[in-house]
Design a protein around this motif. Structure first.
Motif, PDB file in Angstrom:
ATOM      1  N   VAL A   1       2.397  12.533  -3.982  1.00 18.94           N
ATOM      2  CA  VAL A   1       3.562  12.843  -4.835  1.00 18.94           C
ATOM      3  C   VAL A   1       4.137  14.204  -4.429  1.00 18.94           C
ATOM      4  CG1 VAL A   1       4.310  13.359  -7.205  1.00 18.94           C
ATOM      5  CG2 VAL A   1       2.780  11.439  -6.787  1.00 18.94           C
ATOM      6  N   LYS A   2       3.252  15.150  -4.119  1.00 21.24           N
ATOM      7  CA  LYS A   2       3.713  16.494  -3.724  1.00 21.24           C
ATOM      8  C   LYS A   2       4.420  16.453  -2.365  1.00 21.24           C
ATOM      9  CE  LYS A   2       1.926  21.143  -2.816  1.00 21.24           C
ATOM     10  NZ  LYS A   2       2.767  22.003  -3.630  1.00 21.24           N
ATOM     11  N   LYS A   3       3.869  15.671  -1.466  1.00 25.25           N
ATOM     12  CA  LYS A   3       4.342  15.653  -0.084  1.00 25.25           C
ATOM     13  C   LYS A   3       5.665  14.885   0.080  1.00 25.25           C
ATOM     14  CE  LYS A   3       2.822  16.602   4.205  1.00 25.25           C
ATOM     15  NZ  LYS A   3       2.882  17.999   4.589  1.00 25.25           N
ATOM     16  N   ILE A   4       5.773  13.762  -0.638  1.00 30.16           N
ATOM     17  CA  ILE A   4       6.948  12.900  -0.433  1.00 30.16           C
ATOM     18  C   ILE A   4       8.099  13.357  -1.319  1.00 30.16           C
ATOM     19  CG2 ILE A   4       7.806  10.521  -0.602  1.00 30.16           C
ATOM     20  CD1 ILE A   4       4.831   9.643  -0.366  1.00 30.16           C
ATOM     21  N   GLU A   5       9.255  13.451  -0.691  1.00 25.42           N
ATOM     22  CA  GLU A   5      10.427  13.780  -1.480  1.00 25.42           C
ATOM     23  C   GLU A   5      10.894  12.505  -2.178  1.00 25.42           C
ATOM     24  OE1 GLU A   5      14.709  15.920  -0.809  1.00 25.42           O
ATOM     25  OE2 GLU A   5      13.343  15.727   0.901  1.00 25.42           O
ATOM     26  N   ASN A   6      11.290  12.584  -3.404  1.00 22.14           N
ATOM     27  CA  ASN A   6      11.662  11.406  -4.208  1.00 22.14           C
ATOM     28  C   ASN A   6      10.569  10.335  -4.134  1.00 22.14           C
ATOM     29  OD1 ASN A   6      14.128  12.411  -5.079  1.00 22.14           O
ATOM     30  ND2 ASN A   6      15.157  11.715  -3.212  1.00 22.14           N
ATOM     31  N   ALA A   7       9.366  10.728  -4.526  1.00 24.23           N
ATOM     32  CA  ALA A   7       8.224   9.809  -4.396  1.00 24.23           C
ATOM     33  C   ALA A   7       8.308   8.670  -5.406  1.00 24.23           C
ATOM     34  CB  ALA A   7       6.940  10.586  -4.615  1.00 24.23           C
ATOM     35  N   TYR A   8       8.088   7.455  -4.943  1.00 21.64           N
ATOM     36  CA  TYR A   8       7.927   6.306  -5.836  1.00 21.64           C
ATOM     37  C   TYR A   8       6.770   5.470  -5.304  1.00 21.64           C
ATOM     38  CZ  TYR A   8      10.915   3.750  -2.501  1.00 21.64           C
ATOM     39  OH  TYR A   8      11.440   3.182  -1.382  1.00 21.64           O
ATOM     40  N   ALA A   9       6.404   4.434  -6.071  1.00 22.71           N
ATOM     41  CA  ALA A   9       5.123   3.754  -5.813  1.00 22.71           C
ATOM     42  C   ALA A   9       4.922   3.285  -4.365  1.00 22.71           C
ATOM     43  CB  ALA A   9       4.983   2.579  -6.769  1.00 22.71           C
ATOM     44  N   VAL A  10       5.978   2.732  -3.737  1.00 22.10           N
ATOM     45  CA  VAL A  10       5.788   2.133  -2.405  1.00 22.10           C
ATOM     46  C   VAL A  10       5.400   3.166  -1.333  1.00 22.10           C
ATOM     47  CG1 VAL A  10       6.856   0.737  -0.585  1.00 22.10           C
ATOM     48  CG2 VAL A  10       7.252   0.182  -2.980  1.00 22.10           C
ATOM     49  N   PRO A  11       6.188   4.249  -1.147  1.00 18.83           N
ATOM     50  CA  PRO A  11       5.744   5.238  -0.143  1.00 18.83           C
ATOM     51  C   PRO A  11       4.451   5.949  -0.524  1.00 18.83           C
ATOM     52  CG  PRO A  11       7.764   5.970  -1.208  1.00 18.83           C
ATOM     53  CD  PRO A  11       7.518   4.580  -1.677  1.00 18.83           C
ATOM     54  N   ILE A  12       4.209   6.097  -1.840  1.00 18.57           N
ATOM     55  CA  ILE A  12       2.955   6.742  -2.267  1.00 18.57           C
ATOM     56  C   ILE A  12       1.779   5.878  -1.816  1.00 18.57           C
ATOM     57  CG2 ILE A  12       1.525   7.376  -4.276  1.00 18.57           C
ATOM     58  CD1 ILE A  12       4.125   8.085  -5.750  1.00 18.57           C
ATOM     59  N   GLN A  13       1.884   4.571  -2.046  1.00 18.35           N
ATOM     60  CA  GLN A  13       0.797   3.654  -1.655  1.00 18.35           C
ATOM     61  C   GLN A  13       0.592   3.707  -0.149  1.00 18.35           C
ATOM     62  OE1 GLN A  13       1.142   0.655   0.150  1.00 18.35           O
ATOM     63  NE2 GLN A  13      -0.852  -0.279  -0.245  1.00 18.35           N
ATOM     64  N   ALA A  14       1.706   3.725   0.608  1.00 17.13           N
ATOM     65  CA  ALA A  14       1.609   3.730   2.072  1.00 17.13           C
ATOM     66  C   ALA A  14       0.897   4.991   2.553  1.00 17.13           C
ATOM     67  CB  ALA A  14       3.005   3.626   2.677  1.00 17.13           C
ATOM     68  N   MET A  15       1.253   6.141   1.969  1.00 19.62           N
ATOM     69  CA  MET A  15       0.637   7.397   2.413  1.00 19.62           C
ATOM     70  C   MET A  15      -0.850   7.449   2.033  1.00 19.62           C
ATOM     71  SD  MET A  15       1.730  11.340   1.750  1.00 19.62           S
ATOM     72  CE  MET A  15       2.987  11.482   2.990  1.00 19.62           C
ATOM     73  N   VAL A  16      -1.151   6.999   0.800  1.00 19.54           N
ATOM     74  CA  VAL A  16      -2.554   7.022   0.354  1.00 19.54           C
ATOM     75  C   VAL A  16      -3.383   6.106   1.247  1.00 19.54           C
ATOM     76  CG1 VAL A  16      -4.105   6.403  -1.547  1.00 19.54           C
ATOM     77  CG2 VAL A  16      -2.017   7.642  -2.026  1.00 19.54           C
ATOM     78  N   GLU A  17      -2.850   4.943   1.584  1.00 18.92           N
ATOM     79  CA  GLU A  17      -3.564   3.987   2.442  1.00 18.92           C
ATOM     80  C   GLU A  17      -3.825   4.597   3.820  1.00 18.92           C
ATOM     81  OE1 GLU A  17      -3.214  -0.602   1.969  1.00 18.92           O
ATOM     82  OE2 GLU A  17      -1.809   0.008   3.526  1.00 18.92           O
ATOM     83  N   GLN A  18      -2.810   5.316   4.322  1.00 18.06           N
ATOM     84  CA  GLN A  18      -2.931   5.930   5.648  1.00 18.06           C
ATOM     85  C   GLN A  18      -4.019   7.018   5.640  1.00 18.06           C
ATOM     86  OE1 GLN A  18       0.717   7.820   6.869  1.00 18.06           O
ATOM     87  NE2 GLN A  18      -0.294   8.758   8.608  1.00 18.06           N
ATOM     88  N   VAL A  19      -4.020   7.834   4.595  1.00 20.53           N
ATOM     89  CA  VAL A  19      -4.994   8.939   4.534  1.00 20.53           C
ATOM     90  C   VAL A  19      -6.386   8.404   4.207  1.00 20.53           C
ATOM     91  CG1 VAL A  19      -5.592  11.086   3.342  1.00 20.53           C
ATOM     92  CG2 VAL A  19      -3.214  10.576   3.850  1.00 20.53           C
ATOM     93  N   TYR A  20      -6.437   7.457   3.286  1.00 20.92           N
ATOM     94  CA  TYR A  20      -7.714   6.923   2.804  1.00 20.92           C
ATOM     95  C   TYR A  20      -8.398   6.080   3.882  1.00 20.92           C
ATOM     96  CZ  TYR A  20     -10.651   5.527  -1.188  1.00 20.92           C
ATOM     97  OH  TYR A  20     -11.675   5.342  -2.072  1.00 20.92           O
ATOM     98  N   GLY A  21      -7.586   5.425   4.711  1.00 20.98           N
ATOM     99  CA  GLY A  21      -8.127   4.597   5.790  1.00 20.98           C
ATOM    100  C   GLY A  21      -8.688   3.271   5.322  1.00 20.98           C
ATOM    101  N   LYS A  22      -8.369   2.891   4.105  1.00 22.34           N
ATOM    102  CA  LYS A  22      -8.816   1.603   3.569  1.00 22.34           C
ATOM    103  C   LYS A  22      -7.621   0.960   2.873  1.00 22.34           C
ATOM    104  CE  LYS A  22     -13.392   3.262   2.284  1.00 22.34           C
ATOM    105  NZ  LYS A  22     -14.163   3.688   1.136  1.00 22.34           N
ATOM    106  N   ARG A  23      -7.771  -0.335   2.617  1.00 20.62           N
ATOM    107  CA  ARG A  23      -6.696  -1.018   1.920  1.00 20.62           C
ATOM    108  C   ARG A  23      -6.615  -0.496   0.480  1.00 20.62           C
ATOM    109  NH1 ARG A  23      -5.919  -7.364   0.529  1.00 20.62           N
ATOM    110  NH2 ARG A  23      -3.795  -7.114  -0.164  1.00 20.62           N
ATOM    111  N   VAL A  24      -5.412  -0.210   0.046  1.00 20.25           N
ATOM    112  CA  VAL A  24      -5.221   0.321  -1.306  1.00 20.25           C
ATOM    113  C   VAL A  24      -4.315  -0.629  -2.091  1.00 20.25           C
ATOM    114  CG1 VAL A  24      -4.195   2.220  -2.624  1.00 20.25           C
ATOM    115  CG2 VAL A  24      -5.560   2.714  -0.613  1.00 20.25           C
ATOM    116  N   ARG A  25      -4.794  -1.071  -3.221  1.00 19.68           N
ATOM    117  CA  ARG A  25      -4.018  -1.975  -4.071  1.00 19.68           C
ATOM    118  C   ARG A  25      -2.944  -1.194  -4.825  1.00 19.68           C
ATOM    119  NH1 ARG A  25      -4.714  -7.337  -3.361  1.00 19.68           N
ATOM    120  NH2 ARG A  25      -6.873  -7.882  -2.990  1.00 19.68           N
TER     121      ARG A  25
END
Lengths: 267, 118
Positions: free
Chosen positions: B18-42
């Motif tokens: 949320v801090k990193k993405i400008e105008n954060a909403y669920a879709v890019p947040i999920q994509a970034m978390v999945e990328q950092v986490y390295g696992k599938r994120v629901r």
């Protein structure tokens, strides 16, 4: 084969779309804007399985919030006025919940004592003992009886009044201090008051299993009902205690967000 | 807030997104978390984490104006609050101290030691 595959794909597509449409309709109204992305994103969020899970989680969260009112104060980032109203309503519900819990504990104590024979020497201590112990245990995380409100004053604007209310609520719920001696006493009182809920039913069960009926009026269903009541009250005790802590934290956050009461109005 | 309101690992990731993405909403947040986490994120987990963060006062949300890109449906945009920023900073500092305690990569050196003993 090709034709058959195409039909199957079409069928899956239609089924998937139907499920997605049904799931979208079931989403809580205030969270619909959360789901899905822009058209060019081809978002996973709109897939049927993801949508169904989202619906389930969102309704679960909604249910939990209605069971733990302080969580709803900041939820949905409401305007200041709505937040104030929610905080006031939350404090009223917590106050009511505490009083109702004490009444229910008193009722269970009375029901439990009915299981003992009239000539039992335990009758008096187990009638008079548990309620004061529970009241003192609750007093450790609810430092007042009755929701003494802040009186309206012509010299006070609503924000100033809200600030004073928050201070008052924080003082009742969460004084922020920690004393090892107090913590030990609190834990002991909590453990004793919870144990006292089960003491008589366990005593009667042991007597039953030894084929000694304490009183002619005692039945298995009566004992089981008391166990269930005690289990419910144990859960509620833990929940009310946790809810009070969460509320104290959120009131503190709100207090920090407000301007200090001494700040001049033109600042 | 109290001890129970410290950030969990998943909440940290969502708050950081949320801090990193400008105008954060669920879709890019999920994509970034999945990328950092390295696992599938629901998505359901992301919505739950966002709900929790909002309940704790760490993020605020608002509905953006509807756009044709989304079939004229509004998006819910999230912004980190000062409280959330402070909590994230605390987590970052703790992670830094943890790193200092163990060095750059303690597992790598551990593997080397094991190899050398063999």
């Amino acid at each position: 084969m090709g034709i058959r595959n195409t039909n199957k794909e079409k069928h899956d597509l239609t089924l998937g779309r139907r499920i997605s449409a049904a799931a979208k309709r079931l989403l809580p109204a205030d969270r619909r804007s959360d789901v899905g992305g822009d058209v060019q994103e081809t978002s996973k969020a709109s897939q049927p399985a993801e949508l169904i899970l989202s619906v389930l989680k969102m309704w679960w969260n909604k249910m939990w919030r209605s069971f733990c009112p302080p969580l709803a104060i900041l939820y949905g980032s409401p305007p200041h006025e709505v937040k104030k109203q929610r905080a006031r309503d939350t404090f009223k519900s917590l106050d009511r919940a505490t009083v109702l819990f004490i009444l229910a504990y008193g009722a269970l104590t009375y029901l439990n004592v009915l299981l003992l024979p009239e000539e039992s020497p335990l009758q008096f201590p187990l009638t008079a003992g548990p309620l004061p112990i529970m009241c003192i245990a609750i007093r450790f995380h609810w430092k007042s009886w009755g929701s003494a409100g802040i009186s309206d004053s012509v010299y006070m604007d609503d924000d100033e009044k809200y600030g004073k209310e928050l201070d008052h609520w924080i003082a009742i719920l969460w004084d922020g201090s920690f004393s090892p001696a107090q913590a030990m006493l609190r834990s002991a009182l909590e453990a004793i008051s919870v144990m006292l809920m089960y003491l008589i039913p366990v005593y009667v069960t042991v007597q039953f299993s030894a084929a000694q009926r304490a009183s002619a009026e005692v039945t298995w269903s009566g004992v089981l009902m008391r166990y269930a009541f005690a289990a419910l009250l144990t859960f509620l005790f833990v929940h009310v205690r946790k809810t009070n802590r969460i509320a104290g934290g959120i009131f503190q956050l709100e207090r920090n967000a407000l301007k200090p009461l001494s700040t001049p109005l033109n600042a | 807030m109290g001890k129970s309101d410290s950030l969990g690992q998943f909440e940290q990731l969502v708050l950081a997104a949320v801090k990193k993405i400008e105008n954060a909403y669920a879709v890019p947040i999920q994509a970034m978390v999945e990328q950092v986490y390295g696992k599938r994120v629901r998505f359901a987990s992301v919505y739950t984490a966002l709900d929790r963060l909002e309940e704790k006062g760490y993020v605020t949300s608002r509905e953006a104006d509807p756009t044709p890109l989304r079939g004229h449906q509004p998006k819910r945009l999230y912004t980190i609050t000062s409280g959330g920023d402070g909590a994230l900073r605390d987590s970052y500092d703790t992670a830094g101290r943890f790193r200092e305690l163990f060095g750059a990569n303690p597992w790598e050196s551990g593997t080397q030691t094991k190899k050398s003993t063999i």
